[in-house]
Design a protein around this motif. Structure first.
Motif, short mmCIF file in Angstrom:
data_model
loop_
_atom_site.label_atom_id
_atom_site.label_comp_id
_atom_site.label_asym_id
_atom_site.label_seq_id
_atom_site.Cartn_x
_atom_site.Cartn_y
_atom_site.Cartn_z
N ILE A 188 0.85 -1.20 0.00
CA ILE A 188 0.00 0.00 0.00
C ILE A 188 0.88 1.25 0.00
O ILE A 188 0.66 2.19 -0.77
N ARG A 189 1.89 1.26 0.85
CA ARG A 189 2.81 2.41 0.90
C ARG A 189 3.52 2.62 -0.43
O ARG A 189 3.66 3.76 -0.90
N ALA A 190 3.95 1.52 -1.07
CA ALA A 190 4.63 1.61 -2.36
C ALA A 190 3.68 2.16 -3.43
O ALA A 190 4.10 2.96 -4.28
N LEU A 191 2.42 1.75 -3.38
CA LEU A 191 1.44 2.27 -4.33
C LEU A 191 1.31 3.78 -4.20
O LEU A 191 1.32 4.51 -5.19
N TRP A 192 1.22 4.28 -2.98
CA TRP A 192 1.12 5.72 -2.76
C TRP A 192 2.38 6.44 -3.22
O TRP A 192 2.31 7.52 -3.81
N ARG A 230 4.46 5.45 -5.61
CA ARG A 230 4.47 5.44 -7.08
C ARG A 230 3.49 6.45 -7.66
O ARG A 230 3.73 7.02 -8.71
N SER A 231 2.37 6.64 -6.98
CA SER A 231 1.32 7.51 -7.52
C SER A 231 1.63 8.99 -7.33
O SER A 231 0.99 9.82 -7.97
N GLY A 232 2.56 9.30 -6.45
CA GLY A 232 2.85 10.70 -6.18
C GLY A 232 1.76 11.37 -5.35
O GLY A 232 1.67 12.59 -5.31
N GLY A 233 0.92 10.57 -4.71
CA GLY A 233 -0.10 11.11 -3.82
C GLY A 233 -1.47 11.25 -4.44
O GLY A 233 -2.43 11.60 -3.76
N THR A 234 -1.60 10.97 -5.73
CA THR A 234 -2.90 11.03 -6.40
C THR A 234 -3.12 9.72 -7.14
O THR A 234 -2.36 9.38 -8.04
N LEU A 235 -4.15 8.98 -6.74
CA LEU A 235 -4.42 7.68 -7.34
C LEU A 235 -5.32 7.80 -8.56
O LEU A 235 -6.32 8.51 -8.54
N SER A 236 -4.95 7.07 -9.62
CA SER A 236 -5.81 6.98 -10.80
C SER A 236 -6.97 6.04 -10.46
O SER A 236 -6.99 5.41 -9.40
N TYR A 253 -5.87 -0.08 -4.58
CA TYR A 253 -5.81 0.35 -3.18
C TYR A 253 -6.94 -0.27 -2.37
O TYR A 253 -6.71 -0.80 -1.28
N GLN A 254 -8.14 -0.24 -2.91
CA GLN A 254 -9.29 -0.82 -2.20
C GLN A 254 -9.09 -2.32 -1.98
O GLN A 254 -9.36 -2.84 -0.90
N ARG A 255 -8.59 -3.02 -3.00
CA ARG A 255 -8.32 -4.44 -2.87
C ARG A 255 -7.27 -4.69 -1.79
O ARG A 255 -7.40 -5.57 -0.95
#
Length: 61
Positions: free
Chosen positions: A24-28, A30-36, A43-45
């Motif tokens: 989850i932290r890695a996803l955030w 990579r996204s730069g703080g804004t999720l597509s 993220y929900q999964r």
């Protein structure tokens, strides 16, 4: 168009809450703080997987 979301979660592997939290932290990061839209779905999964993996604390009586 409305889409229904399943309330059941199935996971391909059993991971610890710490492992899922790191993803989850890695996803955030990579996204730069804004999720597509796709990242939000991931993220929900991940949050559902994390909740299933997290140890259940006993509530004080």
């Amino acid at each position: 168009m409305l889409h229904s979301m399943s309330t059941t979660v199935e996971f391909a592997s059993e991971r610890s809450a710490d492992e899922v939290n790191e993803e989850i932290r890695a996803l955030w990061r990579r996204s730069g703080g804004t999720l597509s839209v796709e990242q939000r779905e991931e993220y929900q999964r991940l949050v559902l997987e994390w909740a299933a993996a997290a140890p259940q604390s006993e509530k004080a009586a």
